[in-house]
Scaffold this active site. Structure first.
Site, PDB file in Angstrom:
ATOM      1  N   GLY A  61      51.824  38.067  68.339  1.00  0.00           N
ATOM      2  CA  GLY A  61      50.372  37.624  68.137  1.00  0.00           C
ATOM      3  C   GLY A  61      49.459  38.524  67.458  1.00  0.00           C
ATOM      4  N   SER A  62      48.336  38.290  67.187  1.00  0.00           N
ATOM      5  CA  SER A  62      47.097  38.999  66.716  1.00  0.00           C
ATOM      6  C   SER A  62      46.950  40.454  67.390  1.00  0.00           C
ATOM      7  CB  SER A  62      45.919  38.292  66.864  1.00  0.00           C
ATOM      8  OG  SER A  62      44.955  39.173  66.371  1.00  0.00           O
ATOM      9  N   THR A  63      46.676  41.494  66.242  1.00  0.00           N
ATOM     10  CA  THR A  63      46.198  42.718  66.998  1.00  0.00           C
ATOM     11  C   THR A  63      44.978  42.754  67.470  1.00  0.00           C
ATOM     12  OG1 THR A  63      45.093  42.944  64.526  1.00  0.00           O
ATOM     13  CG2 THR A  63      47.495  43.747  64.711  1.00  0.00           C
ATOM     14  N   VAL A  64      44.226  41.775  67.539  1.00  0.00           N
ATOM     15  CA  VAL A  64      43.131  41.696  68.337  1.00  0.00           C
ATOM     16  C   VAL A  64      43.468  41.785  70.007  1.00  0.00           C
ATOM     17  CG1 VAL A  64      41.011  40.558  69.266  1.00  0.00           C
ATOM     18  CG2 VAL A  64      41.859  40.425  66.741  1.00  0.00           C
TER      19      VAL A  64
END
Lengths: 134, 393
Positions: A61-64
């Site tokens: 998933g996202s680096t966030v």
């Protein structure tokens, strides 16, 4: 039994294992306020990661997601430690900035042998995971 | 590690630098890096309050409080709003407050508030072969491929770490052997518009994932076409570097490494199919252009096409502050405004809070924008700039 892996983020802790056979995305996959896995259909959907030794194959998933781990650490909802088969940049970044011990490369066999509910002692400095109970 | 690096890790340059270096070392471990390498430029992503939320903002403020300061040139990716004209965008006050706090933290760290995904159009142009730490997947693709600088796909925290320490772990695209192509892409489509290059990138990324492509038959793409191609293939796949025969600076040196590689062909049919995926019937879409941020030439093209029309506020064009000021001087901004269009800086349709702004339908020429806006629940149509601007009277 002592499992040897690779230290990514140091630290020592002991806790109850939560073992997922699915990869985990902290961004969108876990509610940072409650620590509960919310991704529909996920192997550990509905389970709480807070204070657990959270064992799963790898991140996705996202680096966030790195910032979500940080927020959980600040809120007190983060896992006590993370153990992966093969970690990746999002998790490594999240664990460093949040001081969550992270060990990976514990091997397929050892990963299969771990189950939720076991009590695990993680010595990330030494890169080891010990099954204390279960 | 060098003595200086050991000292920094030990806290001699403050707690922020020590912690941030620890991050780079941990990533070096993950990816099997043998050492650190000095980097000369950083481009930092994770700026929009929409993505950061209070969690990310909290971390940024903590870094600034701990004394994190950029020691190399560092620029910023787009924020969630035009820092001046956010009310005009319909951005809620609460969001604006969060966004201002994000920018303030970065400014305390000595990061230039460029707020653009095209720093290379705003005077931040690294040299060929230089080691840099850039995030923003489209800028990574442009700097690696078109400029020939060297970076991995970095994240917000790692680019901040590199900005503050001046270092990065040496692995991946920083090393010669990993810059070689893994597949040859034969292009058999007519690439006559920027949207066509964007479609080609989208198709290629979907098929190749993170493999480095070597394109044959790219023609003579403009700078705008190259930025669109890279942005799209970084979106549908995870491509960080592409080579184009006769187009990119490292392509010639790669000719000896093509034997035995996987080959794939992208046809006109593939491009049409990619466009068709996004082409639904829309009632009254907002036309959104500038993903990646518009160049001066693109603003000039748009200005030239909108004369005599009235878009009633439903044409939105995004660009950097740097390009905006030049476009204003050239009269492009005035021409777009006179046609009922809007030009915003610092932000774009991918990172602005579109739902809160009341958007539901969008038409664009960028597959990157189309991809993300669709995942945000927008109904999206794809078209060339000419089609989009001609379709509406």
């Amino acid at each position: 039994m002592i499992i040897r892996g690779r230290k990514i983020v140091g630290g020592r802790t002991e806790g109850v294992a939560l073992v997922s056979r699915d990869p985990v995305s902290f961004y969108g996959g876990i509610d940072p306020v409650t620590g509960v896995v919310t991704e529909p259909g996920h192997a550990v959907e509905g389970e709480c990661v807070t204070g657990k030794v959270f064992v799963f194959p790898t991140g996705k998933g996202s680096t966030v997601g790195s910032y979500v781990i940080y927020r959980m650490a600040k809120l007190g909802t983060a896992p006590a430690a993370i153990v992966n088969l093969e970690t990746e940049a999002i998790l490594a970044t999240g664990c460093v900035i949040s001081d969550v011990p992270l060990v990976d490369r514990i091997g397929e066999e050892a990963f299969k042998g771990l189950e939720s509910g076991m009590v695990l002692k993680v010595d990330a400095d030494a890169g080891t995971v010990e099954v204390v109970e279960g | 590690m060098t003595r200086e690096e050991e000292a920094m890790l030990g806290g001699e340059e403050g707690p922020a630098a020590a912690k941030l270096l620890e991050l780079l070392v941990a990533l070096g471990e993950v990816f099997g890096a043998e050492r650190l390498v000095p980097v000369e430029s950083a481009h930092i992503s994770g700026v929009s309050y929409k993505n950061l939320g209070e969690a990310g903002l909290g971390w940024l403020v903590e870094q600034a409080d701990l004394g994190a300061r950029a020691r190399i040139r560092a620029t910023l990716n787009p924020a969630g709003m035009d820092m001046e004209f956010w009310r005009e965008m319909g951005v809620p006050e609460e969001f604006a407050e969060g966004q201002r706090r994000v920018l303030a933290a970065f400014e305390r760290m000595g990061v230039e508030p460029t707020c653009t995904c095209t720093p290379y159009l705003a005077g931040h142009v690294p040299g060929f072969g230089s080691q840099i730490a850039w995030a923003e997947s489209s800028a990574v693709c442009f700097s690696n491929s078109v400029i020939g600088a060297r970076t991995n796909r970095e994240s917000g925290p790692t680019t901040i770490a590199s900005a503050v320490t001046g270092l990065a772990a040496l692995y991946g695209f920083r090393l010669d052997e990993n810059r070689r192509p893994g597949a040859v892409v034969e292009v058999e489509a007519d690439l006559d518009t920027v949207m066509a290059y964007s479609a080609l990138g989208y198709v290629t990324g979907k098929r190749l994932g993170t493999t480095v492509p070597y394109f044959k038959g790219l023609g003579s793409p403009s700078l705008e076409a190259k930025k669109a191609l890279g942005a799209a293939c970084a979106t549908s796949g995870g491509i960080a570097l592409w080579h184009g025969e006769g187009v990119t600076p490292e392509a010639e040196a790669m000719k000896g490494h093509l034997a035995g590689l996987e080959r794939l062909t992208v046809t006109a049919g593939d491009v049409e199919e990619a466009v068709a995926r996004f082409t639904g019937p829309l009632d009254d879409p907002i036309i959104a252009l500038g993903c990646p941020h518009s160049s001066l030439e693109e603003l000039g093209e748009i200005a030239g096409l909108v004369g005599g029309r009235n878009f009633g506020g439903r044409l939105w064009v995004f660009t950097s502050r740097s390009v905006y000021s030049r476009a204003e001087e050239a009269g492009h901004v005035g021409a777009i405004r006179a046609a009922g269009g809007r030009v915003f800086r610092d932000t774009c349709m991918v990172v602005a809070p579109l739902k809160e702004m009341g958007w539901t339908e969008v038409a664009t020429n960028s597959f990157k924008a189309g991809h993300y806006m669709t995942s945000m629940g927008m109904r999206t149509r794809m078209g060339t700039i000419r089609e989009l601007l001609g379709a509406r009277q």
